[in-house]
Enzyme design. Structure first.
Site, PDB file in Angstrom:
ATOM      1  CB  THR A   1       7.336   5.597 -64.759  1.00  0.00           C
ATOM      2  OG1 THR A   1       6.945   6.894 -64.329  1.00  0.00           O
ATOM      3  CG2 THR A   1       8.576   5.704 -65.624  1.00  0.00           C
TER       4      THR A   1
ATOM      5  CD  GLU B   1      12.182   5.204 -65.402  1.00  0.00           C
ATOM      6  OE1 GLU B   1      12.033   3.960 -65.403  1.00  0.00           O
ATOM      7  OE2 GLU B   1      11.667   5.959 -64.564  1.00  0.00           O
TER       8      GLU B   1
ATOM      9  CE  LYS C   1      20.207   3.357 -42.873  1.00  0.00           C
ATOM     10  NZ  LYS C   1      20.803   4.657 -43.001  1.00  0.00           N
TER      11      LYS C   1
ATOM     12  CD1 TRP D   1      19.931   0.347 -44.549  1.00  0.00           C
ATOM     13  CD2 TRP D   1      20.762  -0.134 -46.574  1.00  0.00           C
ATOM     14  NE1 TRP D   1      20.185   1.522 -45.166  1.00  0.00           N
ATOM     15  CE2 TRP D   1      20.699   1.271 -46.413  1.00  0.00           C
ATOM     16  CE3 TRP D   1      21.237  -0.650 -47.775  1.00  0.00           C
ATOM     17  CZ2 TRP D   1      21.104   2.152 -47.421  1.00  0.00           C
ATOM     18  CZ3 TRP D   1      21.643   0.223 -48.767  1.00  0.00           C
ATOM     19  CH2 TRP D   1      21.576   1.608 -48.587  1.00  0.00           C
TER      20      TRP D   1
HETATM   21  P1  ADP Z   1       7.586   1.212 -62.614  1.00  0.00           P
HETATM   22  O1  ADP Z   1       6.762   1.794 -63.684  1.00  0.00           O
HETATM   23  O2  ADP Z   1       6.879   0.592 -61.451  1.00  0.00           O
HETATM   24  O3  ADP Z   1       8.834   1.960 -62.253  1.00  0.00           O
HETATM   25  P2  ADP Z   1       9.178  -0.578 -64.044  1.00  0.00           P
HETATM   26  O4  ADP Z   1       8.688  -1.746 -64.773  1.00  0.00           O
HETATM   27  O5  ADP Z   1       9.916   0.447 -64.750  1.00  0.00           O
HETATM   28  O6  ADP Z   1       7.949  -0.067 -63.354  1.00  0.00           O
HETATM   29  O7  ADP Z   1       9.910  -1.063 -62.762  1.00  0.00           O
HETATM   30  C1  ADP Z   1      11.267  -1.024 -62.605  1.00  0.00           C
HETATM   31  C2  ADP Z   1      11.598  -1.503 -61.232  1.00  0.00           C
HETATM   32  O8  ADP Z   1      11.091  -2.811 -61.003  1.00  0.00           O
HETATM   33  C3  ADP Z   1      13.074  -1.629 -61.001  1.00  0.00           C
HETATM   34  O9  ADP Z   1      13.652  -0.391 -60.700  1.00  0.00           O
HETATM   35  C4  ADP Z   1      13.111  -2.613 -59.831  1.00  0.00           C
HETATM   36  O10 ADP Z   1      12.876  -1.962 -58.606  1.00  0.00           O
HETATM   37  C5  ADP Z   1      11.949  -3.513 -60.118  1.00  0.00           C
HETATM   38  N1  ADP Z   1      12.418  -4.742 -60.762  1.00  0.00           N
HETATM   39  C6  ADP Z   1      12.404  -5.050 -62.060  1.00  0.00           C
HETATM   40  N2  ADP Z   1      12.889  -6.294 -62.261  1.00  0.00           N
HETATM   41  C7  ADP Z   1      13.240  -6.772 -61.059  1.00  0.00           C
HETATM   42  C8  ADP Z   1      13.818  -7.997 -60.581  1.00  0.00           C
HETATM   43  N3  ADP Z   1      14.115  -8.992 -61.398  1.00  0.00           N
HETATM   44  N4  ADP Z   1      14.040  -8.110 -59.261  1.00  0.00           N
HETATM   45  C9  ADP Z   1      13.743  -7.118 -58.407  1.00  0.00           C
HETATM   46  N5  ADP Z   1      13.197  -5.962 -58.778  1.00  0.00           N
HETATM   47  C10 ADP Z   1      12.946  -5.775 -60.086  1.00  0.00           C
END
Ligand code: ADP
Length: 546
Positions: free
Chosen positions: A186, A331, A444, A449
């Site tokens: 990640t 994940e 917030k 929110w």
């Molecule tokens: P990182 O390595 O930055 O965690 P990931 O690719 O695993 O990268 O990112 C996952 C996160 O990306 C999600 O938990 C969410 O916050 C964001 N994300 C993924 N797809 C979307 C989407 N379509 N809209 C909004 N947020 C998204």
């Protein structure tokens, strides 16, 4: 009583065996680092994957050893996907956009034995090689005659010389489907990066589900262009689903700019493309400037961060391309939800349909999700109540590689483990989920929110705005107040007052940002997402208007 059906382990090698037997002529087209267009097919990829497996045996790698790649999307990377995992080693896709120190940290943590890299990344490899004692072999993804004499890497191999001499005969081994197949770290925006370690079983089940009509809808009639990198969550699993369905693949290599992507979409008659919003922004920008239209593209899957409504509208209304908004995480292999309409929603007006399309969508089969409050109590699916989004399913991690960070799951009364996504979302009565924020980005204000995604989407709909990031700023009375940081489109103008006026009537007055800060660039992370932590650091001396 057990069923009387054949039991075969679900292994990644079965995908390439299937692709070779049933889709041998299916095209695999790649723009290479050298700049030319390379053409091959599933039959050749299968043969060369077996050569790769033989070559890996020649290096003496043990079962489960990590074989890393530092590579763009291309046919050689695809061969490694099958050759490495199929021969029971673990494919570790490294993200070349990481800082060299981070990269070396990850290579050491994963204990990579081999790194295969595109020539583009030779300077990066030179910078990290001395700090990666576990790596015994460096392989340049090039022909023998392209190998630089002065690489500074003793024993550097050329991929073609390394695997090209090998026999194409190889019997894929059978083993436990729960064996590790690949891994991806990640981005580690908080603390050190942690790795998701995928299994053969999780990858195959994900490949089935991703191909379904209401997921990515892949078939042997499709030509698919994954702009989403193979170094990040296995290009959303597309290489595996493509082998299962026999669709053609078109790889952009290092050329991610709007012009190059457009050329490939047209020349290879691509029907479906997948990527993060920032890439599509570049493509649409190029097309708008040049007055271009698509002739074959039908669908784009957009995910990784929230897809701005203006982008969905532009694809749909101006270019006749359906946008499938999708959500997932490293994940989660990564697919969690895809936004496709249900039967009764086809009767809605275009404006009402658009409201649905903006959501991140419905859970694909195999993923269960729920929203919970701070005490872990499940919240209603009413489209209004916000909560922390939790997921479970056979392609969602149970724990990180080497147990980093301890047990990440929260248990319900039945003892089932749920993975907390770190996202805050609402779910409506039809099961459509909408992300409002990452929990760490939630603003917030006065106990309420404010969704930073809503604030960004409205700014992005302004014709002069190229990119917008909403962040919360400390406020003595309201706790936090939102401001919007904006990059203008080249040659376009908008003032602070005009942009604030643009919010009137689109969200509640108290949700309108207090200020607009114009910048030249918004920092992007290694996967093309806005880096709000870095942005907040850059704004540390910023003071809200009185
Ligand atoms: P990182 O390595 O930055 O965690 P990931 O690719 O695993 O990268 O990112 C996952 C996160 O990306 C999600 O938990 C969410 O916050 C964001 N994300 C993924 N797809 C979307 C989407 N379509 N809209 C909004 N947020 C998204």
């Amino acid at each position: 009583m057990l069923g009387h059906m054949q039991s075969q382990p679900l292994l990644i090698s079965s995908l390439i065996v299937h692709a070779e037997r049933h889709h041998a002529r299916g095209q695999i087209v790649s723009r290479r680092v050298e700049g030319d267009i390379h053409r091959t097919d599933w039959g050749q990829i299968a043969q060369r994957s077996r050569q790769v497996a033989n070559a890996i045996n020649g290096l003496g790698l043990a079962v489960g050893d990590r074989f890393a790649t530092l590579a763009w999307n291309g046919y050689r990377h695809l061969e490694l996907y099958f050759g490495v995992s199929g021969s029971q080693r673990v494919l570790h896709t490294l993200n070349p956009r990481l800082h060299p120190e981070q990269l070396a940290w990850i290579v050491n943590h994963a204990e990579d034995r081999v790194v295969a890299f595109d020539m583009t990344f030779l300077p990066l490899v030179k910078a990290v090689a001395a700090h990666c004692p576990t790596v015994k072999h460096w392989i340049a993804l090039c022909d023998a005659d392209k190998l630089p004499a002065d690489s500074g890497l003793p024993g550097l191999l050329s991929y073609e010389a390394w695997m090209g001499q090998q026999s194409t005969d190889y019997i894929w081994p059978e083993f436990d489907e729960n064996s590790a197949s690949s891994m991806c770290y990640t981005s580690g925006t908080t603390g050190n990066p942690k790795a998701a370690l995928y299994s053969h079983r999780s990858t195959i089940l994900h490949a089935y589900s991703a191909a379904l009509p209401d997921s990515l809808c892949l078939s042997a009639r499709d030509s698919v262009l994954p702009v989403v990198p193979m170094f990040h969550v296995n290009a959303w699993g597309l290489p595996y689903s493509a082998a299962a369905t026999g669709c053609s693949l078109v790889f952009p290599g290092p050329a991610m700019d709007g012009k190059s992507i457009f050329e490939l979409l047209e020349s290879e008659k691509v029907t479906m493309a997948a990527g993060v919003p920032t890439v599509w922004q570049m493509l649409l920008g190029h097309m708008q400037t040049e007055g271009l239209k698509f002739s074959t593209l039908k669908r784009t899957v957009i995910g990784g961060s929230a897809c701005p409504p203006a982008m969905i509208e532009a694809f749909n209304n101006d270019y006749g391309v359906e946008v499938l908004h999708a959500w997932g995480m490293t994940e989660m292999s990564p697919l969690g939800t895809v936004c496709t309409l249900k039967r009764d929603q086809m009767e809605l007006t275009p404006a009402e349909q658009m409201k649905v399309r903006l959501k991140q969508g419905r859970a694909v089969y195999g993923v269960d999700m729920k929203i919970v409050d701070a005490d872990g109590k499940e919240l209603p699916w009413d489209g209004k109540t916000y909560g922390d989004l939790l997921v479970r399913g056979p392609w969602i991690i149970a724990s990180y590689f080497k147990g980093e960070g301890g047990d990440p799951l929260v248990r319900d009364e039945a003892g089932h483990g749920w993975f907390p996504t770190g996202d805050v979302a609402v779910i409506d009565a039809d099961g459509f989920m909408q992300i409002t924020d990452r929990s760490k980005d939630v603003i917030k204000s006065g106990g309420e929110w404010i969704s930073s995604i809503d604030v960004e989407n409205i700014a992005m709909a302004h014709p002069a705005v190229a990119m917008a990031a909403c962040v919360g700023m400390k406020h003595p009375k309201w706790d936090e107040r939102p401001i919007v940081v904006v990059v203008k489109k080249p040659g376009k103008e908008v003032t602070r007052e005009e942009l604030l006026a643009h919010y009137e009537g689109k969200i509640a007055k108290w949700q309108i940002p207090d200020d607009v800060v114009f910048v030249d660039v918004i920092p992007l992370g290694a996967t093309g997402k806005m880096q709000k932590m870095t942005l907040r650091q850059q704004l540390k001396d910023y003071v809200l208007p009185g």
